[in-house]
Design an enzyme around this catalytic site. Structure first.
Site, PDB file in Angstrom:
ATOM      1  CG  HIS A   1      -0.286  -0.030   2.518  1.00  0.00           C
ATOM      2  ND1 HIS A   1       0.573   0.962   2.984  1.00  0.00           N
ATOM      3  CD2 HIS A   1      -0.424  -0.977   3.466  1.00  0.00           C
ATOM      4  CE1 HIS A   1       0.863   0.342   4.274  1.00  0.00           C
ATOM      5  NE2 HIS A   1       0.379  -0.712   4.533  1.00  0.00           N
TER       6      HIS A   1
ATOM      7  CG  HIS B   1       4.055  -1.650   2.437  1.00  0.00           C
ATOM      8  ND1 HIS B   1       2.802  -2.020   2.096  1.00  0.00           N
ATOM      9  CD2 HIS B   1       4.460  -1.838   3.501  1.00  0.00           C
ATOM     10  CE1 HIS B   1       2.464  -2.676   3.172  1.00  0.00           C
ATOM     11  NE2 HIS B   1       3.340  -2.750   3.839  1.00  0.00           N
TER      12      HIS B   1
ATOM     13  CB  CYS C   1       0.267  -9.410  21.881  1.00  0.00           C
ATOM     14  SG  CYS C   1      -0.713  -8.770  20.358  1.00  0.00           S
TER      15      CYS C   1
ATOM     16  CB  CYS D   1       2.837  -7.573  19.196  1.00  0.00           C
ATOM     17  SG  CYS D   1       1.958  -6.346  19.624  1.00  0.00           S
TER      18      CYS D   1
ATOM     19  CB  CYS E   1      -1.956  -5.595  22.627  1.00  0.00           C
ATOM     20  SG  CYS E   1      -1.179  -4.896  21.215  1.00  0.00           S
TER      21      CYS E   1
ATOM     22  CG  HIS F   1      -2.406  -6.105  17.303  1.00  0.00           C
ATOM     23  ND1 HIS F   1      -1.068  -5.796  18.061  1.00  0.00           N
ATOM     24  CD2 HIS F   1      -2.294  -6.387  16.103  1.00  0.00           C
ATOM     25  CE1 HIS F   1      -0.450  -5.920  16.650  1.00  0.00           C
ATOM     26  NE2 HIS F   1      -1.094  -6.298  15.907  1.00  0.00           N
TER      27      HIS F   1
ATOM     28  CE  LYS G   1      -3.274   2.591  12.392  1.00  0.00           C
ATOM     29  NZ  LYS G   1      -3.245   1.885  13.726  1.00  0.00           N
TER      30      LYS G   1
ATOM     31  CE  LYS H   1      -7.849  -6.657   3.614  1.00  0.00           C
ATOM     32  NZ  LYS H   1      -7.281  -7.749   3.666  1.00  0.00           N
TER      33      LYS H   1
HETATM   34  N1  MSP Z   1       8.383  -7.113   8.538  1.00  0.00           N
HETATM   35  C1  MSP Z   1       8.425  -5.807   9.288  1.00  0.00           C
HETATM   36  C2  MSP Z   1       9.810  -4.970   9.014  1.00  0.00           C
HETATM   37  C3  MSP Z   1      11.066  -6.103   9.009  1.00  0.00           C
HETATM   38  S1  MSP Z   1      12.487  -5.116   8.825  1.00  0.00           S
HETATM   39  C4  MSP Z   1      13.718  -6.025   9.239  1.00  0.00           C
HETATM   40  C5  MSP Z   1       7.335  -4.987   9.206  1.00  0.00           C
HETATM   41  N2  MSP Z   1       6.464  -5.203   7.971  1.00  0.00           N
HETATM   42  S2  MSP Z   1       5.435  -4.017   7.668  1.00  0.00           S
HETATM   43  O1  MSP Z   1       4.763  -4.695   6.415  1.00  0.00           O
HETATM   44  O2  MSP Z   1       4.630  -4.034   8.714  1.00  0.00           O
HETATM   45  O3  MSP Z   1       6.273  -2.724   7.212  1.00  0.00           O
HETATM   46  C6  MSP Z   1       6.357  -1.701   8.117  1.00  0.00           C
HETATM   47  C7  MSP Z   1       6.837  -0.581   7.306  1.00  0.00           C
HETATM   48  O4  MSP Z   1       6.047  -0.071   6.272  1.00  0.00           O
HETATM   49  C8  MSP Z   1       6.922   0.870   7.979  1.00  0.00           C
HETATM   50  O5  MSP Z   1       8.103   0.715   8.898  1.00  0.00           O
HETATM   51  C9  MSP Z   1       7.131   1.388   6.901  1.00  0.00           C
HETATM   52  O6  MSP Z   1       8.276   1.628   6.103  1.00  0.00           O
HETATM   53  C10 MSP Z   1       6.014   1.158   5.913  1.00  0.00           C
HETATM   54  N3  MSP Z   1       4.608   1.642   6.328  1.00  0.00           N
HETATM   55  C11 MSP Z   1       3.343   1.013   6.505  1.00  0.00           C
HETATM   56  N4  MSP Z   1       2.449   1.637   6.932  1.00  0.00           N
HETATM   57  C12 MSP Z   1       2.824   2.761   6.908  1.00  0.00           C
HETATM   58  C13 MSP Z   1       2.045   4.395   6.615  1.00  0.00           C
HETATM   59  N5  MSP Z   1       0.916   4.550   6.901  1.00  0.00           N
HETATM   60  N6  MSP Z   1       2.949   5.388   6.509  1.00  0.00           N
HETATM   61  C14 MSP Z   1       4.236   5.366   6.070  1.00  0.00           C
HETATM   62  N7  MSP Z   1       4.821   4.091   6.059  1.00  0.00           N
HETATM   63  C15 MSP Z   1       4.233   2.970   6.373  1.00  0.00           C
HETATM   64  O7  MSP Z   1       7.003  -4.112   9.939  1.00  0.00           O
END
Ligand code: MSP
Length: 648
Positions: A20, A23, A128, A131, A145, A148, A297, A300
Site C-alpha cells: 500500500h 510501503h 500478543c 505483535c 495490547c 491490537h 489512519k 482495511k
Molecule cells: N516485517 C517488518 C519489518 C522487518 S524489517 C527487518 C514490518 N513489516 S510491515 O509490512 O509492517 O512494514 C512496516 C513498514 O511499512 C513501516 O516501517 C514503513 O516503512 C511502511 N509503512 C507501513 N504503513 C505506513 C504508513 N501508513 N505510512 C508510512 N509508512 C508506513 O514491520
C-alpha cells in the site's frame, strides 16, 4: 580517491498484507536516496524485500486455505511486481525464505550462542499474537495490547533468550557519541528515553509445537527463530555476510530506513544483536512518520487503503514520487489526499517546471531552429548562475540529510528564478531587433543550461521526467555531464550547437472534475477548507498570461454613445490612436476622463458595439455605491507612465 559506499535498505515488508501507500513511500524514499547518492558519486547498494516467517503469516495462509510457502510466494511476488511501475531500481530483493538468508540466520544464532549470549529458560508472560511477542505490564492499556486491542494470553513456555540487557550501557554510549545514529532527533530521544529503564532480555525462539513456520535454531531442532531476530539479519545476508566479497565494503556504509512503528526492533534489538555477533553497527537509522489518508489512519476496515498501482494510474509515477517527497516533512506524519496531489501536479509540475521547459524549448525552436545557441561571452548573467549554485549546495545538504522537502524547495526556488529570467529578458522582444541577437542567444543558452541542471537534480526524484527533459535538450543520458554532480554540476557545460527536439508536455494538468468522476466508487472525505485544487484549476499558465497584451492607454477624448445609457466612446493613445467603446457611462462623466491613463487589453478581437468598432477593452473594478448602485472604477496608472507601456 576511493568512492564513499552507501548501502540503503527499506524494511522487509510482511507478506500478510498487500502493498500500500506506506510501503510505496518508504521504497520511493530509499530509491530516491540511492539515486541521489549515485549522483553524489557514491558506490551505492539498495536492498528491499519481504519478511515471510511468523505466526501472522501462518494465520493469513490458513485463511486462504493454502500452505504457508504457497501463500508467501504469491504475496512476495505482488511486492516484487509493485516496484517496477514506481521506477524502483534495487540491487537485491531479499526474502527471508531465501536459502542464503536461512544459512546466515543460523550462523549468527550459533555465534551468539557460543559467545554465551543465548540461554534457555522458562518464561511466563503475556503474549500478543498480533505483535508476535510477549508484552510487559507497562505496555498494556486497560489490560489490552494498545496496537491490537486484545487482551494478551498468559503463556508459560521454555524458550531461548538473547542477553540483550548485557549491551544496554554500550548502546546508550554509542547513541550518545554518534548523534547521527538515529534521526530525526525526536526518535533518538525516544530511544534514549526507552533505554533509561532497565532493558529486558529478548525471547528469540518459538517452540515448534506452537509455530512450525520459521528458521530452526541450529542448536535445538524443537524451536524456530523469533521472526524479528530472523528478519533483521536480512540486512547482512543481502551483501554476502560473513564472507561474501561485498560485505565489508557495503556494510561500512549501511543506512536503514524505517517508519516509526518499528523503531524499537531497529534501534534496540538490532544494534545489540550486532554487538553480540561481533559485527560493527550500522551507520544510520532514518525514521519517517506515517501517512494518513484524508487525516484518518489507513486501514482495511475503513476501506481507505491506497494501492500503489492506483497511485500510478491516477497521478502518474513521477507526480506521486514528487508529491510524497515534497509533501511529507521527513519524520513527521502527513496526510494524503487527492486534492493535494492534484494541486501540486498542476501548480509545481505543470505550471512552474513544465511551462519553463516548454517555453524555453519552443523559443529555442522559434529563434534558433531548435539548436542551442552560442552565448555571447561578454554577456554572462551571473545572478542566474549564482542561483543555480545556491540550489545545488542546498540540494546536496538537504537530500543527504533526508530533508527531501527542503531539497525540492531549493530546486523550485531556482525554477522560479529561471521563469523570472524569461520575463525580465523578454526573448520575444530581443528577437525583433537584429542588433540584439547576441543577447538573445545568451538568454536562450542560459535557459538551456538551467534546464540541464534541473534535469540532473531531478533525476533521483523523477527519473522519467529527467529523461524526457534530457531528450528534449538533446543530451545523451549517458553523457558525462549527466552522470554525477561533480561531473555535471558546474555552470556552462551544455554544448552550443546541440540539436534539441520537441517533446510532449512534461506534466499534463489533472482535471479535478474528471478525477473525482473516475474515483466515484472510492469516496473520499474532502479536507475542510482545502481549496488548493480549485485554485490550481483556475490558474493559467504563464504562456496563457503572456498572450494577453495589457497596455497603458491615454484617453484623449470621450463622448456618450447615442441611444445608450451605459456606453462611452473613448479615443486613446496606446501608443497608436484607437477607439474603445466602454460600459462606464454610469460611473464616469466623459469630461473627467480626458488625460487619464488607463489599462487596456490591447489585443482583444475588435467588435462592433452600437455600430462603433471597439478595438480593445478598458479594465475596471466593480464596486457598490450604497446598497444597490453597481459602479465601475477605472484601473489607472501614474501620470508619468508613457502611453503604450506594456503591463507585465
Ligand atoms: N516485517 C517488518 C519489518 C522487518 S524489517 C527487518 C514490518 N513489516 S510491515 O509490512 O509492517 O512494514 C512496516 C513498514 O511499512 C513501516 O516501517 C514503513 O516503512 C511502511 N509503512 C507501513 N504503513 C505506513 C504508513 N501508513 N505510512 C508510512 N509508512 C508506513 O514491520
Amino acid at each position: 580517491m576511493s568512492k564513499k559506499t552507501t548501502y540503503i535498505t527499506t524494511p522487509i515488508y510482511y507478506v500478510n498484507a498487500q502493498p500500500h501507500l506506506g510501503h510505496a513511500y518508504s521504497t520511493v524514499v530509499a530509491d530516491t536516496y540511492s539515486r541521489f547518492c549515485k549522483l553524489r558519486g557514491d558506490d551505492v547498494r539498495f536492498q528491499t524485500g519481504t519478511d515471510e516467517h511468523g505466526d501472522k503469516i501462518v494465520e493469513a495462509a490458513a485463511k486462504e486455505d493454502v500452505e504457508p510457502h504457497q501463500y508467501v510466494d504469491r504475496i512476495s511476488a505482488m511486492f516484487r511486481d509493485t516496484w517496477p511501475p514506481l521506477d524502483i531500481d534495487y540491487d537485491r530483493f531479499i526474502r527471508t525464505t531465501d536459502e542464503d538468508h536461512v544459512a546466515v540466520v543460523k550462523h549468527i544464532l550459533q555465534t551468539v550462542y557460543e559467545g554465551g549470549d543465548i540461554y534457555f529458560d522458562e518464561y511466563s508472560g503475556l503474549y500478543c499474537t498480533g505483535c508476535e511477542r510477549f508484552l510487559i505490564e507497562r505496555e498494556l492499556v486497560d489490560g489490552k495490547c494498545p496496537d491490537h486491542l486484545v487482551e494478551p494470553k498468559e503463556i508459560t513456555e521454555q524458550n531461548y533468550f538473547f542477553r540483550m540487557s548485557r549491551y544496554q550501557e554500550q548502546l546508550i554510549e554509542h547513541i550518545k557519541n554518534n548523534p547521527q545514529f538515529v534521526s530525526p532527533e525526536r526518535y533518538r530521544n525516544e530511544v534514549l528515553s526507552f533505554l533509561s529503564d532497565p532493558l529486558e532480555d529478548l525471547c528469540i525462539s518459538r517452540p515448534t509445537s506452537r509455530l512450525n513456520w520459521g528458521i530452526r535454531l541450529p542448536f535445538d531442532d524443537n524451536y524456530v527463530t523469533y521472526v524479528w531476530f530472523d528478519a533483521l539479519i536480512n540486512y547482512l545476508t543481502g551483501i554476502g555476510y560473513p564472507k561474501g566479497g561485498k560485505f565489508e565494503h557495503y556494510w561500512a556504509g549501511a543506512e536503514h530506513l524505517i517508519a516509526k512503528d518499528i523503531l524499537k526492533p531497529h534501534a534496540i534489538y538490532w544494534p545489540t544483536m550486532l554487538m553480540a555477533a561481533g559485527v560493527p553497527l550500522y551507520q544510520k537509522l532514518h525514521v519517517h512518520g506515517y501517512w494518513n489518508v484524508d487525516e484518518t489512519k489507513m486501514s482495511k476496515s475503513l476501506g481507505n487503503v491506497i494501492r500503489p498501482s492506483q497511485l500510478v494510474e491516477d497521478y502518474g509515477v513521477d507526480t506521486f514520487r514528487y508529491f510524497s517527497l515534497r509533501e511529507m516533512s521527513f519524520g513527521l506524519d502527513a496526510s494524503f489526499n487527492s486534492t493535494a496531489v492534484i494541486a501540486r501536479n498542476n501548480a509545481d509540475l505543470a505550471n512552474d517546471l513544465g511551462n519553463l521547459f516548454s517555453r524555453s524549448v519552443s523559443m529555442i525552436d522559434k529563434y534558433c531552429e531548435l539548436v542551442l545557441p552560442k552565448p555571447d561571452s561578454a554577456e554572462a548573467d551571473d545572478h542566474l548562475q549564482k542561483a543555480s549554485e545556491e540550489m545545488i549546495s542546498a540540494y546536496i545538504v538537504h537530500m543527504g540529510d533526508f530533508k527531501f522537502h527542503l531539497g525540492l524547495q531549493a530546486v523550485w526556488e531556482f525554477v522560479g528564478a529561471a521563469n523570472r529570467y524569461i520575463v525580465q529578458n523578454e526573448p520575444w522582444s530581443l528577437a525583433k531587433d537584429e542588433t540584439m541577437k547576441p543577447r538573445l542567444h545568451t538568454v536562450l543558452y542560459n535557459l538551456g543550461e538551467s534546464l540541464r541542471l534541473l534535469a540532473l537534480l531531478l533525476k533521483p526524484v523523477m527519473p522519467q521526467t529527467a529523461e524526457k527533459m534530457m531528450s528534449g535538450l538533446g543530451i545523451d543520458p549517458a553523457s558525462k555531464i549527466m552522470q554525477t554532480l561533480e561531473q555535471g554540476g558546474a555552470w556552462g557545460l551544455s554544448i552550443p550547437g546541440t540539436r534539441m527536439s520537441r517533446v510532449a508536455n512534461l506534466f499534463p494538468r489533472i482535471d479535478t472534475k474528471k478525477q473525482s468522476d473516475d474515483r466515484k466508487e472510492r469516496p473520499k472525505k474532502a479536507k475542510k477548507g482545502d481549496n488548493s485544487a480549485k485554485k490550481a484549476e483556475s490558474q493559467i499558465s504563464f504562456e496563457q498570461f503572456k498572450d494577453i497584451d495589457l497596455r497603458v492607454a491615454k484617453i484623449i477624448s470621450a463622448e456618450r454613445v447615442e441611444k445608450s445609457n451605459k456606453l462611452l466612446k473613448l479615443t486613446v493613445l496606446a501608443p497608436e490612436e484607437r477607439t474603445i467603446v466602454s460600459g462606464i457611462a454610469g460611473s464616469h462623466r466623459p469630461e473627467d476622463l480626458v488625460g487619464e491613463k488607463v489599462i487596456i487589453v490591447a489585443n482583444l478581437k475588435p467588435a462592433k458595439l452600437m455600430g462603433i468598432l471597439s478595438e480593445g477593452m478598458v479594465l475596471t473594478a466593480e464596486f457598490k455605491d450604497g446598497d444597490t448602485n453597481e459602479r465601475l472604477s477605472l484601473a489607472t496608472v501614474a501620470a508619468a507612465v508613457e502611453p503604450g507601456t506594456k503591463i507585465a
